[in-house]
Design a protein around this motif. Structure first.
Motif, PDB file in Angstrom:
ATOM      1  N   GLU A  50     -48.093  21.000 -41.320  1.00 18.90           N
ATOM      2  CA  GLU A  50     -47.817  19.975 -42.320  1.00 18.90           C
ATOM      3  C   GLU A  50     -47.229  18.706 -41.949  1.00 18.90           C
ATOM      4  O   GLU A  50     -47.886  17.115 -41.204  1.00 18.90           O
ATOM      5  CB  GLU A  50     -46.577  20.013 -43.364  1.00 18.90           C
ATOM      6  CG  GLU A  50     -45.802  19.187 -44.729  1.00 18.90           C
ATOM      7  CD  GLU A  50     -47.064  18.847 -45.433  1.00 18.90           C
ATOM      8  OE1 GLU A  50     -47.801  20.153 -45.197  1.00 18.90           O
ATOM      9  OE2 GLU A  50     -47.450  18.471 -45.985  1.00 18.90           O
ATOM     10  N   GLU A  70     -43.841  21.592 -38.911  1.00 18.28           N
ATOM     11  CA  GLU A  70     -42.929  22.103 -39.823  1.00 18.28           C
ATOM     12  C   GLU A  70     -44.429  22.634 -40.692  1.00 18.28           C
ATOM     13  O   GLU A  70     -45.299  22.011 -41.196  1.00 18.28           O
ATOM     14  CB  GLU A  70     -42.323  20.667 -40.499  1.00 18.28           C
ATOM     15  CG  GLU A  70     -41.784  21.094 -42.135  1.00 18.28           C
ATOM     16  CD  GLU A  70     -41.468  19.912 -43.356  1.00 18.28           C
ATOM     17  OE1 GLU A  70     -41.093  18.383 -42.013  1.00 18.28           O
ATOM     18  OE2 GLU A  70     -41.255  19.703 -44.293  1.00 18.28           O
ATOM     19  N   PHE A  71     -44.083  23.375 -41.752  1.00 22.83           N
ATOM     20  CA  PHE A  71     -45.185  24.322 -42.272  1.00 22.83           C
ATOM     21  C   PHE A  71     -44.763  24.156 -44.284  1.00 22.83           C
ATOM     22  O   PHE A  71     -43.923  23.032 -44.025  1.00 22.83           O
ATOM     23  CB  PHE A  71     -45.216  25.239 -42.396  1.00 22.83           C
ATOM     24  CG  PHE A  71     -45.845  26.055 -40.766  1.00 22.83           C
ATOM     25  CD1 PHE A  71     -46.734  25.844 -39.978  1.00 22.83           C
ATOM     26  CD2 PHE A  71     -44.036  27.057 -40.105  1.00 22.83           C
ATOM     27  CE1 PHE A  71     -47.136  26.174 -39.101  1.00 22.83           C
ATOM     28  CE2 PHE A  71     -44.736  26.993 -39.071  1.00 22.83           C
ATOM     29  CZ  PHE A  71     -45.570  26.407 -38.383  1.00 22.83           C
ATOM     30  N   GLY A  91     -41.947  23.850 -46.268  1.00 21.62           N
ATOM     31  CA  GLY A  91     -40.866  23.683 -45.980  1.00 21.62           C
ATOM     32  C   GLY A  91     -39.846  23.958 -44.279  1.00 21.62           C
ATOM     33  O   GLY A  91     -38.931  23.603 -44.189  1.00 21.62           O
ATOM     34  N   SER A  92     -41.041  25.080 -44.051  1.00 22.99           N
ATOM     35  CA  SER A  92     -40.067  26.078 -42.595  1.00 22.99           C
ATOM     36  C   SER A  92     -40.331  24.568 -41.378  1.00 22.99           C
ATOM     37  O   SER A  92     -41.958  24.790 -41.282  1.00 22.99           O
ATOM     38  CB  SER A  92     -40.393  26.898 -43.492  1.00 22.99           C
ATOM     39  OG  SER A  92     -39.902  28.206 -42.842  1.00 22.99           O
ATOM     40  N   VAL A  93     -40.026  25.146 -41.149  1.00 18.69           N
ATOM     41  CA  VAL A  93     -39.634  24.109 -39.891  1.00 18.69           C
ATOM     42  C   VAL A  93     -39.478  25.257 -38.640  1.00 18.69           C
ATOM     43  O   VAL A  93     -38.079  26.108 -38.262  1.00 18.69           O
ATOM     44  CB  VAL A  93     -39.043  22.983 -39.354  1.00 18.69           C
ATOM     45  CG1 VAL A  93     -38.894  22.774 -37.748  1.00 18.69           C
ATOM     46  CG2 VAL A  93     -38.976  22.724 -41.004  1.00 18.69           C
TER      47      VAL A  93
END
Lengths: 386, 386
Positions: B167, B249-250, B253-255
């Protein structure tokens, strides 16, 4: 389309999971709901999702369950022995096990026995019988997908290394609501302070465990089983902001960390969608507003439960199950107002010291040790009750 | 056993690379050394490693090169046109391109033309002609393995996602030695303050770029090419401790972040050993001692080079090459003491504004734009010299 059974649907993880499932109708279908006794909320959830199976653990509570759907009553199952039938009826691909405490162990074994994948939000089952649980999953090719934010983080970080070989796991701990307190203040800490957790909104049992750091101790043992680590490979780091959910260090000194806003819907969704990642459901980190992230050593003196968990992990056998059972008794006593906060580690420690039998590795030995520890804890608790 | 050619062996990355190669005799063999003019150090390196090929860019300097080995003089190559012969002689599997500035572009194309993997520590070549470089690598199945600590971090973080879809990229910047200064202090900043970098020990050119944040701007453009990102997908975050080397960041919302001690030997070794990880060579992070990590927004007003780089990235064509060439001229003028620190962004901006021709996408157009920009920069610099 993945068919998901949510066991423990009325708790904080269960309701968050229903939020995830409800917002992804093209990806997920809810095919089963399970709860112990909160039949009012269960009936409302059942009315919304209309799953083919609804299971209620407590038979007396089941009598009060009123719901028009669930296949006109044919989909409603009551009592522990009916769980396998509910599972079959649901034809689930994944079961989210979000029941808290030792009560999760038997259903977990039933699910893995059938080769169904588990999204695991319960830590006590692995603490009690992690070796047997992992072996059963491997034998029946059922995956155990971690849901706990820390374990999910470790799992994500490990996937950066094709061989998954690691040097060390850094398990982060927010430090809980009593992080800064002195021992004398901890002795006087009441339920209200303990339940005021600064980062996560969770159930009472886990919030108390979070304050004693027993929660982190249980996670150390959980991570050992999930990732094949020895307890010496796992270090706890206090990180009050709860933004870094855990880290993995590789052989070359490179550390991979996973970060996100502290919202359980992110790891729940990842366990359901794995190996894919779906659209964000719970907000994104803003690094320009984040300011600073703190890291410090945990204090084993003020929070003795963490040391007890490492001791149990090192000795193995039935000692982790004994520690867990004694802790459940103590936490229940603290919540009902009978004992002080520092009585929790004191009594758990006494029960662990009194335990001699290592067990024969069977599930029966684990349950026997569990029952013995609860009885022993009651004995010590009686003498401390106010 | 990987055969490695180190181009730019006398610079800070080159010497760190020789340290890595020398400490892993079972994994790596040095088969080529290349430098422009530092023949004294080059001779010492050649005496230690005895590679089959030694290349010296500057012919006059080559005359001063005295070394008994390198196949008794048959392995010594002088002048830009002899680089392909040196490469062939070395039979390298990987070439580390650790030459700074635009000078790296031609050798880089020669290496990729032969289908040899590149460990890339130079950013200017990708800034000038990233599209053509990446295309040539893909065509000849030559991998471009990032060595820059930030790009290596992004590369490691991306591997957590099987599809590598992301992302957003968070490129961290230490903020350089002048991070806290006001604009009026920046105007007066001299070379001595600029070269006092708080985290990394590097060459002069990159240390000045680090102070203006042009280094981060070049990295934004580099990351666009390496990872197929648009410049709007890349955010710069100031992180003075330089422990988090970058983050990805994917969608959910996980970084994922990569951290290590700030030592270039870690990413150099990873580029060489990829996909494996070898034993740590440069120290490990100690999270209990780390204390706090800070994150803040970059200040585009005090450090205008960062905004110039985003503008160049957005417009594309030959503008990034023009910006890079003007910057090289300005940095050289600043190092030789001719201009003030804030003249660097001022002159780069004037040259960029004067540039109209977008080029036809050819390498010739890039070199033409590069030469034009250097001449134009000299014109503006003359009027500002003290």
């Amino acid at each position: 389309m993945k068919r998901i059974f949510v066991l423990g649907s009325t708790g904080s993880i269960g309701t968050a999971a229903l939020d995830v499932i409800g917002s992804r109708p093209d990806e997920f279908r809810l095919v089963g709901l399970g709860a112990n006794s909160s039949v009012g909320l269960l009936a409302r959830q059942s009315g919304v999702f209309r799953p083919p199976a609804v299971w209620i653990g407590d038979k007396a509570a089941a009598g009060r369950f009123v719901c028009g759907n669930a296949a006109g009553g044919k989909g409603v199952f009551a009592g522990p022995e009916s769980f396998p039938a509910a599972l079959e009826k649901s034809r689930a691909d994944i079961v989210l096990v979000a029941v808290s405490g030792a009560a999760a162990l038997m259903p977990l074994m039933e699910i893995l026995e059938r080769g169904i994948d588990v999204a695991l939000a319960n830590k006590e089952a692995l603490v009690m019988a992690g070796g047997r649980v992992m072996k059963l999953g491997a034998k029946n090719k059922a995956r155990i997908l971690p849901v706990d934010s820390e374990q999910s983080a470790i799992w994500q970080c490990l996937s950066c290394n094709p061989s998954r070989v690691f040097e060390r796991i850094y398990l982060t701990a927010s430090g809980g609501p009593l992080r800064g307190m002195s021992v004398s203040d901890l002795r006087r800490a009441g339920l209200r302070e303990v339940l005021r957790h600064p980062r996560w909104k969770m159930g009472r049992k886990i919030t108390v465990d979070s304050a004693t750091l027993m929660n982190k101790g249980l996670e150390v043992i959980e991570a050992m089983h999930l990732f094949g680590a020895s307890c010496d490979d796992i270090r706890v780091v206090v990180h009050p902001e709860a933004v870094v959910h855990s880290m993995v260090e590789f052989r070359d000194g490179s550390v991979i960390a996973q970060l996100s806003v502290p919202d359980m819907r992110i790891p729940i969704q990842y366990a359901f969608s794995y190996p894919d990642r779906l659209e964000n459901i719970a907000g994104r980190l803003d690094f320009s507003r984040l300011g600073r992230l703190n890291f410090e050593k945990p204090d084993f003196r003020r929070f003795p439960c963490l040391g007890l968990a490492y001791a149990a992990a090192r000795r193995g056998g039935t000692l982790p199950a004994v520690m867990n059972a004694a802790n459940e008794s103590c936490v229940a006593a603290f919540i009902s107002g009978g004992i002080g906060f520092m009585d929790i580690p004191a009594v758990v420690s006494l029960v662990m010291e009194a335990h001699k039998d290592r067990g024969d590795g069977s599930l029966e030995a684990v349950f026997k040790a569990d029952a013995w520890a609860r009885q022993k804890a009651e004995y010590f608790l009686r003498r401390r009750r106010k």
